[in-house]
Motif scaffolding. Sequence first.
Motif, mmCIF file in Angstrom:
data_model
loop_
_atom_site.group_PDB
_atom_site.id
_atom_site.type_symbol
_atom_site.label_atom_id
_atom_site.label_comp_id
_atom_site.label_asym_id
_atom_site.label_seq_id
_atom_site.Cartn_x
_atom_site.Cartn_y
_atom_site.Cartn_z
ATOM 1 N N PRO A 99 7.172 -6.298 -4.093
ATOM 2 C CA PRO A 99 6.681 -7.002 -3.468
ATOM 3 C C PRO A 99 5.908 -6.275 -1.778
ATOM 4 C CG PRO A 99 8.556 -7.381 -2.742
ATOM 5 C CD PRO A 99 8.397 -6.790 -4.673
ATOM 6 N N LYS A 100 4.818 -6.084 -1.123
ATOM 7 C CA LYS A 100 3.999 -4.933 -0.389
ATOM 8 C C LYS A 100 4.398 -5.850 0.641
ATOM 9 C CE LYS A 100 0.805 -4.117 -3.877
ATOM 10 N NZ LYS A 100 -0.581 -3.993 -4.236
ATOM 11 N N TYR A 101 4.176 -4.533 1.868
ATOM 12 C CA TYR A 101 4.513 -5.264 3.118
ATOM 13 C C TYR A 101 3.894 -4.313 3.997
ATOM 14 C CZ TYR A 101 8.513 -7.368 1.529
ATOM 15 O OH TYR A 101 9.377 -8.046 0.809
ATOM 16 N N ASN A 102 3.220 -4.250 5.462
ATOM 17 C CA ASN A 102 2.253 -3.679 6.141
ATOM 18 C C ASN A 102 3.291 -3.786 6.997
ATOM 19 O OD1 ASN A 102 0.444 -3.102 4.832
ATOM 20 N ND2 ASN A 102 -0.958 -4.372 5.545
ATOM 21 N N ALA A 138 -0.045 6.129 5.108
ATOM 22 C CA ALA A 138 -0.584 5.284 6.670
ATOM 23 C C ALA A 138 -1.399 5.697 7.214
ATOM 24 C CB ALA A 138 1.241 6.541 7.445
ATOM 25 N N GLN A 139 -1.232 4.933 7.999
ATOM 26 C CA GLN A 139 -3.086 5.437 8.755
ATOM 27 C C GLN A 139 -2.959 4.416 10.062
ATOM 28 O OE1 GLN A 139 -6.215 2.990 6.571
ATOM 29 N NE2 GLN A 139 -7.850 5.105 7.696
ATOM 30 N N ARG A 140 -4.108 5.755 11.247
ATOM 31 C CA ARG A 140 -3.422 5.539 12.612
ATOM 32 C C ARG A 140 -5.006 4.848 13.139
ATOM 33 N NH1 ARG A 140 -2.376 9.469 16.838
ATOM 34 N NH2 ARG A 140 -2.398 8.018 18.359
ATOM 35 N N PHE A 141 -4.923 3.514 14.509
ATOM 36 C CA PHE A 141 -6.136 3.688 14.667
ATOM 37 C C PHE A 141 -6.708 3.852 16.401
ATOM 38 C CE2 PHE A 141 -5.578 1.628 10.435
ATOM 39 C CZ PHE A 141 -6.688 1.732 10.251
ATOM 40 N N LEU A 201 -2.953 1.977 17.336
ATOM 41 C CA LEU A 201 -2.073 0.892 16.353
ATOM 42 C C LEU A 201 -1.516 1.764 14.824
ATOM 43 C CD1 LEU A 201 -1.928 -1.793 14.406
ATOM 44 C CD2 LEU A 201 -4.196 -1.734 14.237
ATOM 45 N N ALA A 202 -0.759 1.397 14.445
ATOM 46 C CA ALA A 202 -0.483 2.459 13.114
ATOM 47 C C ALA A 202 -0.183 1.319 11.958
ATOM 48 C CB ALA A 202 0.483 3.226 13.462
ATOM 49 N N VAL A 203 -0.365 2.064 11.327
ATOM 50 C CA VAL A 203 -0.494 -0.031 9.905
ATOM 51 C C VAL A 203 -0.155 1.475 8.142
ATOM 52 C CG1 VAL A 203 -1.590 -1.009 8.324
ATOM 53 C CG2 VAL A 203 -2.257 -1.125 10.450
ATOM 54 N N TYR A 204 1.567 1.197 8.262
ATOM 55 C CA TYR A 204 2.162 1.739 7.147
ATOM 56 C C TYR A 204 2.043 0.423 6.114
ATOM 57 C CZ TYR A 204 3.527 4.495 10.641
ATOM 58 O OH TYR A 204 3.623 5.263 11.634
ATOM 59 N N GLU A 205 1.869 0.911 5.021
ATOM 60 C CA GLU A 205 2.280 0.045 3.238
ATOM 61 C C GLU A 205 3.124 0.488 2.708
ATOM 62 O OE1 GLU A 205 -1.771 0.376 1.343
ATOM 63 O OE2 GLU A 205 -2.729 0.259 2.909
ATOM 64 N N ILE A 206 4.098 -0.481 2.525
ATOM 65 C CA ILE A 206 5.089 -0.295 1.814
ATOM 66 C C ILE A 206 5.203 -1.330 0.535
ATOM 67 C CG2 ILE A 206 7.468 -0.850 2.228
ATOM 68 C CD1 ILE A 206 6.872 -1.104 5.499
ATOM 69 N N GLU A 207 5.936 -0.878 -0.328
ATOM 70 C CA GLU A 207 5.758 -1.863 -1.472
ATOM 71 C C GLU A 207 7.369 -1.104 -2.152
ATOM 72 O OE1 GLU A 207 3.298 -1.297 -4.699
ATOM 73 O OE2 GLU A 207 1.181 -0.601 -3.222
ATOM 74 N N ILE A 217 6.038 -6.059 10.803
ATOM 75 C CA ILE A 217 6.437 -6.589 9.077
ATOM 76 C C ILE A 217 6.030 -7.820 9.133
ATOM 77 C CG2 ILE A 217 7.232 -6.513 7.243
ATOM 78 C CD1 ILE A 217 7.950 -4.166 9.041
ATOM 79 N N TYR A 218 4.456 -7.549 8.321
ATOM 80 C CA TYR A 218 3.710 -8.167 7.706
ATOM 81 C C TYR A 218 4.095 -8.161 6.205
ATOM 82 C CZ TYR A 218 2.006 -9.510 12.092
ATOM 83 O OH TYR A 218 1.449 -10.265 13.634
ATOM 84 N N GLU A 219 3.653 -9.948 5.581
ATOM 85 C CA GLU A 219 3.847 -9.660 4.408
ATOM 86 C C GLU A 219 2.449 -10.944 4.117
ATOM 87 O OE1 GLU A 219 7.206 -11.580 2.216
ATOM 88 O OE2 GLU A 219 7.772 -12.750 4.235
ATOM 89 N N PRO A 220 1.794 -10.565 2.766
ATOM 90 C CA PRO A 220 0.964 -10.800 2.777
ATOM 91 C C PRO A 220 0.739 -12.253 2.803
ATOM 92 C CG PRO A 220 0.977 -8.945 0.663
ATOM 93 C CD PRO A 220 2.300 -9.563 2.005
ATOM 94 N N VAL A 221 0.036 -12.685 2.477
ATOM 95 C CA VAL A 221 0.153 -14.671 2.329
ATOM 96 C C VAL A 221 -1.160 -15.231 1.791
ATOM 97 C CG1 VAL A 221 1.571 -15.137 3.708
ATOM 98 C CG2 VAL A 221 -1.481 -15.877 4.049
ATOM 99 N N SER A 222 -1.575 -14.066 1.413
ATOM 100 C CA SER A 222 -3.207 -14.281 0.473
ATOM 101 C C SER A 222 -3.830 -12.888 -0.674
ATOM 102 C CB SER A 222 -4.182 -14.662 0.734
ATOM 103 O OG SER A 222 -5.327 -14.211 1.094
#
Length: 118
Positions: A2-5, A41-44, A61-67, A101-106
């Motif tokens: 599973p992947k999350y942001n 990880a990436q900042r905006f 905004l910071a986005v962290y990709e989690i698997e 935390i978000y998880e993909p739906v597509s």
Amino acid sequence: MPKYNLIALTNPLPGQEDEFNDWYTNVHLGDVLKLPGVKAAQRFALSDVQHRPGPFEWKYLAVYEIEIDCLSKTLAALKLASGTDAMPLSPALSPERMVWIYEPVSERIDGSSAVEAP
């Protein structure tokens, strides 16, 4: 797997933007990348050009990709580390912040393969 942001919205305290950005980019991103399952990880920063008028509550905004198979492991490690020597928080960080935390739906769709409308 599973992947999350993990999405973090933050602001610096007034007058401490340089200290905040230095800490976030050069310390905090690396600390978060040590957590189980965090892969990137990436900042905006909020752009001056927006679709709708402001005001806007969050500048950064910071986005962290989690698997990871068990997201609870990542979140438990984050809770244990945050504010300790393993993950110090900057005094320039405003205490008001949002983390979701978000998880993909597509599936991810690459724009280069999209078909343009006639």
